[in-house]
Design a protein around this motif. Structure first.
Motif, PDB file in Angstrom:
ATOM      1  N   GLU A 155       0.807  -1.231   0.000  1.00 51.40           N
ATOM      2  CA  GLU A 155       0.000   0.000   0.000  1.00 51.40           C
ATOM      3  C   GLU A 155       0.834   1.272   0.000  1.00 51.40           C
ATOM      4  OE1 GLU A 155      -2.979   0.019   3.045  1.00 51.40           O
ATOM      5  OE2 GLU A 155      -3.890  -1.839   2.319  1.00 51.40           O
ATOM      6  N   LEU A 156       1.884   1.313   0.839  1.00 53.50           N
ATOM      7  CA  LEU A 156       2.681   2.544   0.948  1.00 53.50           C
ATOM      8  C   LEU A 156       4.123   2.305   0.522  1.00 53.50           C
ATOM      9  CD1 LEU A 156       1.272   3.908   4.338  1.00 53.50           C
ATOM     10  CD2 LEU A 156       0.786   4.765   2.053  1.00 53.50           C
ATOM     11  N   HIS A 157       4.289   1.250  -0.272  1.00 52.75           N
ATOM     12  CA  HIS A 157       5.645   0.909  -0.717  1.00 52.75           C
ATOM     13  C   HIS A 157       6.270   2.099  -1.457  1.00 52.75           C
ATOM     14  CE1 HIS A 157       8.946  -1.633  -1.871  1.00 52.75           C
ATOM     15  NE2 HIS A 157       8.833  -1.154  -3.096  1.00 52.75           N
ATOM     16  N   GLY A 158       7.513   2.406  -1.117  1.00 58.04           N
ATOM     17  CA  GLY A 158       8.218   3.494  -1.809  1.00 58.04           C
ATOM     18  C   GLY A 158       7.995   4.860  -1.190  1.00 58.04           C
ATOM     19  N   LYS A 159       7.138   4.950  -0.173  1.00 54.93           N
ATOM     20  CA  LYS A 159       6.876   6.252   0.470  1.00 54.93           C
ATOM     21  C   LYS A 159       7.768   6.421   1.692  1.00 54.93           C
ATOM     22  CE  LYS A 159       3.614   7.305  -2.359  1.00 54.93           C
ATOM     23  NZ  LYS A 159       3.979   8.195  -3.461  1.00 54.93           N
ATOM     24  N   LYS A 160       8.341   7.598   1.811  1.00 57.53           N
ATOM     25  CA  LYS A 160       9.163   7.899   2.988  1.00 57.53           C
ATOM     26  C   LYS A 160       8.316   8.679   3.979  1.00 57.53           C
ATOM     27  CE  LYS A 160      13.857   7.772   1.558  1.00 57.53           C
ATOM     28  NZ  LYS A 160      15.144   8.376   1.654  1.00 57.53           N
ATOM     29  N   ILE A 161       8.226   8.173   5.201  1.00 63.26           N
ATOM     30  CA  ILE A 161       7.354   8.815   6.193  1.00 63.26           C
ATOM     31  C   ILE A 161       8.126   9.088   7.488  1.00 63.26           C
ATOM     32  CG2 ILE A 161       5.192   8.634   7.499  1.00 63.26           C
ATOM     33  CD1 ILE A 161       3.993   7.043   5.301  1.00 63.26           C
ATOM     34  N   LEU A 162       7.985  10.323   7.939  1.00 58.74           N
ATOM     35  CA  LEU A 162       8.596  10.731   9.208  1.00 58.74           C
ATOM     36  C   LEU A 162       7.488  10.780  10.265  1.00 58.74           C
ATOM     37  CD1 LEU A 162      10.665  12.146  11.095  1.00 58.74           C
ATOM     38  CD2 LEU A 162      10.150  14.279   9.894  1.00 58.74           C
ATOM     39  N   VAL A 163       7.698  10.032  11.356  1.00 65.06           N
ATOM     40  CA  VAL A 163       6.719  10.033  12.454  1.00 65.06           C
ATOM     41  C   VAL A 163       7.427  10.495  13.718  1.00 65.06           C
ATOM     42  CG1 VAL A 163       5.173   8.609  13.854  1.00 65.06           C
ATOM     43  CG2 VAL A 163       5.453   8.085  11.432  1.00 65.06           C
ATOM     44  N   THR A 164       6.809  11.416  14.455  1.00 68.84           N
ATOM     45  CA  THR A 164       7.375  11.787  15.757  1.00 68.84           C
ATOM     46  C   THR A 164       6.489  11.237  16.863  1.00 68.84           C
ATOM     47  OG1 THR A 164       6.204  13.891  15.969  1.00 68.84           O
ATOM     48  CG2 THR A 164       8.340  13.934  14.823  1.00 68.84           C
ATOM     49  N   ALA A 165       7.103  10.992  18.007  1.00 65.78           N
ATOM     50  CA  ALA A 165       6.367  10.377  19.120  1.00 65.78           C
ATOM     51  C   ALA A 165       6.944  10.848  20.448  1.00 65.78           C
ATOM     52  CB  ALA A 165       6.481   8.854  19.023  1.00 65.78           C
ATOM     53  N   GLY A 166       6.148  10.643  21.486  1.00 61.59           N
ATOM     54  CA  GLY A 166       6.646  10.883  22.843  1.00 61.59           C
ATOM     55  C   GLY A 166       6.669  12.351  23.236  1.00 61.59           C
ATOM     56  N   PRO A 167       7.178  12.606  24.428  1.00 58.44           N
ATOM     57  CA  PRO A 167       7.253  13.986  24.928  1.00 58.44           C
ATOM     58  C   PRO A 167       8.595  14.608  24.548  1.00 58.44           C
ATOM     59  CG  PRO A 167       7.963  12.469  26.619  1.00 58.44           C
ATOM     60  CD  PRO A 167       7.698  11.632  25.395  1.00 58.44           C
ATOM     61  N   THR A 168       8.783  15.874  24.876  1.00 58.86           N
ATOM     62  CA  THR A 168      10.158  16.387  24.933  1.00 58.86           C
ATOM     63  C   THR A 168      10.406  16.776  26.383  1.00 58.86           C
ATOM     64  OG1 THR A 168       9.591  18.682  24.415  1.00 58.86           O
ATOM     65  CG2 THR A 168      10.137  17.243  22.550  1.00 58.86           C
ATOM     66  N   TYR A 169      11.649  16.655  26.798  1.00 57.61           N
ATOM     67  CA  TYR A 169      12.047  17.034  28.157  1.00 57.61           C
ATOM     68  C   TYR A 169      12.932  18.268  28.055  1.00 57.61           C
ATOM     69  CZ  TYR A 169      10.663  12.478  30.240  1.00 57.61           C
ATOM     70  OH  TYR A 169       9.972  11.384  30.686  1.00 57.61           O
ATOM     71  N   GLU A 170      12.557  19.314  28.761  1.00 57.91           N
ATOM     72  CA  GLU A 170      13.314  20.568  28.712  1.00 57.91           C
ATOM     73  C   GLU A 170      14.010  20.731  30.056  1.00 57.91           C
ATOM     74  OE1 GLU A 170      13.213  21.816  25.760  1.00 57.91           O
ATOM     75  OE2 GLU A 170      11.527  20.606  25.063  1.00 57.91           O
ATOM     76  N   PRO A 171      15.334  20.552  30.092  1.00 61.11           N
ATOM     77  CA  PRO A 171      16.031  20.496  31.386  1.00 61.11           C
ATOM     78  C   PRO A 171      16.042  21.823  32.138  1.00 61.11           C
ATOM     79  CG  PRO A 171      17.567  20.246  29.557  1.00 61.11           C
ATOM     80  CD  PRO A 171      16.211  20.306  28.957  1.00 61.11           C
ATOM     81  N   ILE A 172      15.892  21.686  33.472  1.00 59.42           N
ATOM     82  CA  ILE A 172      15.992  22.838  34.380  1.00 59.42           C
ATOM     83  C   ILE A 172      17.383  22.813  35.016  1.00 59.42           C
ATOM     84  CG2 ILE A 172      15.084  23.829  36.536  1.00 59.42           C
ATOM     85  CD1 ILE A 172      12.382  22.427  35.786  1.00 59.42           C
ATOM     86  N   ASP A 173      17.751  21.631  35.473  1.00 56.36           N
ATOM     87  CA  ASP A 173      19.086  21.406  36.043  1.00 56.36           C
ATOM     88  C   ASP A 173      19.417  19.935  35.764  1.00 56.36           C
ATOM     89  OD1 ASP A 173      17.846  19.806  37.935  1.00 56.36           O
ATOM     90  OD2 ASP A 173      18.056  21.206  39.593  1.00 56.36           O
ATOM     91  N   PRO A 174      20.517  19.379  36.240  1.00 56.85           N
ATOM     92  CA  PRO A 174      20.852  17.991  35.860  1.00 56.85           C
ATOM     93  C   PRO A 174      19.834  16.949  36.313  1.00 56.85           C
ATOM     94  CG  PRO A 174      22.767  19.120  36.757  1.00 56.85           C
ATOM     95  CD  PRO A 174      21.606  20.024  36.991  1.00 56.85           C
ATOM     96  N   VAL A 175      18.914  17.290  37.226  1.00 51.89           N
ATOM     97  CA  VAL A 175      17.964  16.254  37.680  1.00 51.89           C
ATOM     98  C   VAL A 175      16.498  16.588  37.383  1.00 51.89           C
ATOM     99  CG1 VAL A 175      19.473  15.432  39.537  1.00 51.89           C
ATOM    100  CG2 VAL A 175      17.807  17.218  40.026  1.00 51.89           C
TER     101      VAL A 175
END
Ligand code: PMT
Length: 400
Positions: free
Chosen positions: A184-204
């Motif tokens: 069905e999608l042979h030959g198609k390039k697909i970018l999928v993103t998932a999950g959260p992003t973590y924005e650091p405040i300090d090392p912990v």
């Protein structure tokens, strides 16, 4: 769909082995090349001569013949096969496959197989429901092997219940559907993103959200099953990479995700942003753990890039951009605004007002909104099925 396909059929010790004569006959009629391999116990249920005659190839049982010195190459066979079908799959063979034990030709070929592997369990119902068998089935599925569920009915023991191997004509249908879907999608390039992003405040510490990655991972898996060349870009998650995903890129922050996505999107036919990207990040990241005694009572934040909006600006001709909208109020209105502002072709709306939808659940309830104002509404479903609905929409858009 099976014409010219190389089918490696592994027959193991179960009374359902008698059905493999019909199965081989049907495969040959469909135009498939069939190589039968058997365990020694399978010989007690059906003769190798029957299966050799029907498949027009000698059946292989032992990897090595001590008298002639001839040996059969499991690696070659594993690469020759377009598909491997273990039918019937006994409890014993399932356990060996799950544990990676290679003590006979069937299990050795299984480990060497580079192709999709289907398995059709056949056993008595109490055996089938034993936690160890169920666990082995789960393990095999987690490796990307495809379960052909046993049917309910009268069993050889006289008991009634689940455990009957699926009928040969149905297995043929499953295989045909699989090969049809993989085109069905042979030959198609697909970018999928998932999950959260973590924005650091300090090392912990970090600013983050509850996204588990399940929605994006399910989408990546289903799109890959349909034959697309999928790259999965994910924020922090504990999820394992789906078996068919060859390209996974792990990132932490929105800025990292943005860099990767801007680069990959240039070469993608479709981009699906299921990630829950943090809109803000701390202006500065403390080098050491901030101590309680420092009395920090506020954090200065800066805006993160809106990745999808930027991709909307850079959108190539013919490229499909799909976003998600996680809303709590005025859901459709807000989702339509995002669809327009970010120059999307569609947006998948999930609302935290719907029980079982959104973050960190196995299910989701979505509405898909299109730029012409159309809305498709779907009921609460497992995220894999939601992913199937979205993938079907993407395919229709690509075909139109
Ligand atoms: O991971 P799960 O636990 O399975 O949960 C799935 C999910 C709820 C995270 C998923 O279904 C979902 O809704 N993802 C998008 C969540 C979100 O960030 O929604 P939003 O309305 O804030 O963003 C709209 C779109 O813009 C999204 O496609 C998002 O990826 C994108 N975005 C947002 C902010 C930003 N800075 N950059 C972006 O690209």
């Amino acid at each position: 769909m099976l014409k010219g396909k190389n089918v490696l059929l592994a027959v193991t010790g179960s009374i359902a082995a008698y059905k493999t004569a019909f199965f081989v006959r049907l495969l040959v009629k469909e135009g498939a090349e069939v190589q039968v391999i058997m365990t020694n116990s399978a010989k007690d249920f059906i003769t190798p001569l029957t299966l050799s005659t029907l498949s027009k190839r000698p059946v292989i049982i032992e990897p090595f013949d001590p008298e002639t010195g001839e040996w059969s190459n499991h690696v070659e066979l594993g690469r020759w096969a377009d598909v491997m079908v273990v039918a019937p799959a006994s409890a014993n063979t399932l356990s060996k496959m799950a544990a990676g034990i290679a003590d006979n030709f069937v299990t050795t070929c299984y480990l060497a197989a580079k192709c999709p592997v289907f398995f059709a369990p056949a056993m008595d119902l109490d055996m089938f429901y034993h936690p160890s068998v169920q666990k082995n089935i789960d393990i095999l599925q987690s490796y990307g092997n495809l379960l052909i569920s046993p049917q309910e009915g009268e069993l050889a023991s006289g008991l009634c219940g689940a455990g009957r191997m699926e009928e040969p004509d149905q297995i043929i249908q499953v295989l045909s559907d699989y090969f049809a879907e993989a085109k069905e999608l042979h030959g198609k390039k697909i970018l999928v993103t998932a999950g959260p992003t973590y924005e650091p405040i300090d090392p912990v510490r970090f600013i983050g959200n509850y996204s588990s990655g399940k929605m994006g991972f399910s989408l990546a898996e289903v799109l890959a099953r349909k034959g697309a060349d999928v790259t999965l870009v994910t924020g922090p998650t504990v999820l394992d990479t789906p078996a068919r995903i060859k390209n996974r890129i792990d990132v932490h922050t929105a800025v990292q995700m943005a860099e990767v996505c801007y680069d990959l999107a240039r070469d993608s036919d479709v981009v699906v942003m299921a990630a829950a990207v943090a809109d803000y990040a701390p202006v500065s990241i403390a080098k050491s753990k901030i101590k309680k005694s420092e009395e920090v009572t506020s954090l200065e934040l800066k805006k993160n890039p809106d990745i999808l909006a930027e991709l909307g600006k850079r959108k190539k001709k013919g490229q499909i951009l799909a976003g998600f909208a996680l809303e709590t109020d005025n859901e459709k209105e807000n989702a339509f605004a995002k669809l327009q502002n970010k120059n999307l072709d569609l947006i998948v709306l999930n609302s935290l007002k719907d029980a079982g939808a959104g973050f960190n659940t196995d299910t989701n309830k979505v509405n898909v909104l299109f730029k012409n104002g159309e809305i498709k509404e779907f009921p609460l479903k497992d995220k894999t099925l939601v992913a199937g609905d979205i993938a079907a929409i993407i395919k229709d858009l690509l075909d139109s």
